[in-house]
Design a protein around this motif. Sequence first.
Motif, PDB file in Angstrom:
ATOM      1  N   ARG A   1    -100.172 -16.714  -4.097  1.00  0.00           N
ATOM      2  CA  ARG A   1     -99.072 -17.671  -4.257  1.00  0.00           C
ATOM      3  C   ARG A   1     -98.052 -17.182  -5.283  1.00  0.00           C
ATOM      4  O   ARG A   1     -97.928 -17.734  -6.365  1.00  0.00           O
ATOM      5  N   GLY A   2     -97.330 -16.152  -4.922  1.00  0.00           N
ATOM      6  CA  GLY A   2     -96.222 -15.682  -5.732  1.00  0.00           C
ATOM      7  C   GLY A   2     -96.642 -14.818  -6.902  1.00  0.00           C
ATOM      8  O   GLY A   2     -97.817 -14.557  -7.139  1.00  0.00           O
ATOM      9  N   THR A   3     -95.622 -14.389  -7.640  1.00  0.00           N
ATOM     10  CA  THR A   3     -95.828 -13.573  -8.834  1.00  0.00           C
ATOM     11  C   THR A   3     -94.950 -14.117  -9.958  1.00  0.00           C
ATOM     12  O   THR A   3     -94.000 -14.852  -9.716  1.00  0.00           O
ATOM     13  N   ALA A   4     -95.304 -13.724 -11.166  1.00  0.00           N
ATOM     14  CA  ALA A   4     -94.515 -14.101 -12.342  1.00  0.00           C
ATOM     15  C   ALA A   4     -94.401 -12.872 -13.234  1.00  0.00           C
ATOM     16  O   ALA A   4     -95.366 -12.136 -13.423  1.00  0.00           O
ATOM     17  N   ARG A   5     -93.231 -12.665 -13.769  1.00  0.00           N
ATOM     18  CA  ARG A   5     -93.052 -11.530 -14.678  1.00  0.00           C
ATOM     19  C   ARG A   5     -93.712 -11.850 -16.020  1.00  0.00           C
ATOM     20  O   ARG A   5     -93.967 -13.012 -16.345  1.00  0.00           O
ATOM     21  N   THR A   6     -93.965 -10.798 -16.768  1.00  0.00           N
ATOM     22  CA  THR A   6     -94.531 -10.931 -18.113  1.00  0.00           C
ATOM     23  C   THR A   6     -93.688 -10.059 -19.045  1.00  0.00           C
ATOM     24  O   THR A   6     -92.935  -9.203 -18.568  1.00  0.00           O
ATOM     25  N   PRO A   7     -93.845 -10.209 -20.347  1.00  0.00           N
ATOM     26  CA  PRO A   7     -93.144  -9.318 -21.279  1.00  0.00           C
ATOM     27  C   PRO A   7     -93.879  -7.984 -21.464  1.00  0.00           C
ATOM     28  O   PRO A   7     -93.460  -7.151 -22.251  1.00  0.00           O
ATOM     29  N   LEU A   8     -94.951  -7.798 -20.707  1.00  0.00           N
ATOM     30  CA  LEU A   8     -95.822  -6.636 -20.894  1.00  0.00           C
ATOM     31  C   LEU A   8     -95.375  -5.434 -20.072  1.00  0.00           C
ATOM     32  O   LEU A   8     -94.830  -5.570 -18.977  1.00  0.00           O
ATOM     33  N   ARG A   9     -95.677  -4.259 -20.626  1.00  0.00           N
ATOM     34  CA  ARG A   9     -95.525  -3.004 -19.897  1.00  0.00           C
ATOM     35  C   ARG A   9     -96.860  -2.286 -19.998  1.00  0.00           C
ATOM     36  O   ARG A   9     -97.547  -2.377 -21.010  1.00  0.00           O
ATOM     37  N   GLY A  10     -97.206  -1.583 -18.948  1.00  0.00           N
ATOM     38  CA  GLY A  10     -98.476  -0.877 -18.966  1.00  0.00           C
ATOM     39  C   GLY A  10     -98.769  -0.253 -17.631  1.00  0.00           C
ATOM     40  O   GLY A  10     -97.859   0.088 -16.858  1.00  0.00           O
ATOM     41  N   TRP A  11    -100.057  -0.137 -17.331  1.00  0.00           N
ATOM     42  CA  TRP A  11    -100.518   0.519 -16.121  1.00  0.00           C
ATOM     43  C   TRP A  11    -101.538  -0.376 -15.438  1.00  0.00           C
ATOM     44  O   TRP A  11    -102.457  -0.891 -16.071  1.00  0.00           O
ATOM     45  N   TYR A  12    -101.377  -0.549 -14.119  1.00  0.00           N
ATOM     46  CA  TYR A  12    -102.334  -1.323 -13.338  1.00  0.00           C
ATOM     47  C   TYR A  12    -103.603  -0.500 -13.163  1.00  0.00           C
ATOM     48  O   TYR A  12    -103.543   0.683 -12.820  1.00  0.00           O
ATOM     49  N   LEU A  13    -104.749  -1.124 -13.379  1.00  0.00           N
ATOM     50  CA  LEU A  13    -106.023  -0.425 -13.276  1.00  0.00           C
ATOM     51  C   LEU A  13    -106.616  -0.487 -11.875  1.00  0.00           C
ATOM     52  O   LEU A  13    -107.399   0.369 -11.503  1.00  0.00           O
ATOM     53  N   ARG A  14    -106.261  -1.498 -11.136  1.00  0.00           N
ATOM     54  CA  ARG A  14    -106.781  -1.676  -9.773  1.00  0.00           C
ATOM     55  C   ARG A  14    -105.623  -1.604  -8.789  1.00  0.00           C
ATOM     56  O   ARG A  14    -104.503  -2.002  -9.104  1.00  0.00           O
ATOM     57  N   THR A  15    -105.915  -1.126  -7.607  1.00  0.00           N
ATOM     58  CA  THR A  15    -104.858  -1.004  -6.595  1.00  0.00           C
ATOM     59  C   THR A  15    -104.317  -2.365  -6.173  1.00  0.00           C
ATOM     60  O   THR A  15    -103.176  -2.456  -5.744  1.00  0.00           O
ATOM     61  N   ASP A  16    -105.116  -3.423  -6.331  1.00  0.00           N
ATOM     62  CA  ASP A  16    -104.618  -4.760  -5.982  1.00  0.00           C
ATOM     63  C   ASP A  16    -103.817  -5.388  -7.130  1.00  0.00           C
ATOM     64  O   ASP A  16    -103.375  -6.531  -7.025  1.00  0.00           O
ATOM     65  N   ARG A  17    -103.634  -4.642  -8.223  1.00  0.00           N
ATOM     66  CA  ARG A  17    -102.816  -5.050  -9.362  1.00  0.00           C
ATOM     67  C   ARG A  17    -103.299  -6.316 -10.059  1.00  0.00           C
ATOM     68  O   ARG A  17    -102.524  -7.086 -10.602  1.00  0.00           O
ATOM     69  N   THR A  18    -104.601  -6.531 -10.063  1.00  0.00           N
ATOM     70  CA  THR A  18    -105.154  -7.732 -10.683  1.00  0.00           C
ATOM     71  C   THR A  18    -105.624  -7.509 -12.113  1.00  0.00           C
ATOM     72  O   THR A  18    -106.017  -8.465 -12.775  1.00  0.00           O
TER      73      THR A  18
END
Length: 135
Positions: free
Chosen positions: A60-77
């Motif tokens: 159900r949608g996405t929301a931006r965050t103030p964070l920068r980094g690297w996704y650890l899982r391919t599903d970006r969770t």
Amino acid sequence: MSENWAQQRTEAAREHAARLAARQDAEHVRAEEMLADFVRRAHDAGLEPEPLQVRGYGGRGTARTPLRGWYLRTDRTSAVSTDGDFYVLTAPLGLVDRLRGVRPAPRRPPLVLGAGGKDGDSIDLVDALERLLPR
């Protein structure tokens, strides 16, 4: 006799819980060290961080965050921030969250991402981190 037995069982349960908590804490510390090492190596390798987003439950949608980094899982969770903090990037998102963004709280990292999930959904943290680094 039964009172003594009950006391022994209570003490055994307390000891078991204490050992479990100590083992979990040691695993978290090891995972935190791995994330800190990854951030250093990613920086040295010139691996650019990207803006991190939170996904809503059930897609159900996405929301931006103030964070920068690297996704650890391919599903970006889940992800690691440039500060070396671990984040789970799924949450219940309302309309306001999707419009204004959210600030997720860091969590203590596990050694296995997605442990206890469906078969094939888990990955060792070390493997997730190595997958991100250039060879």
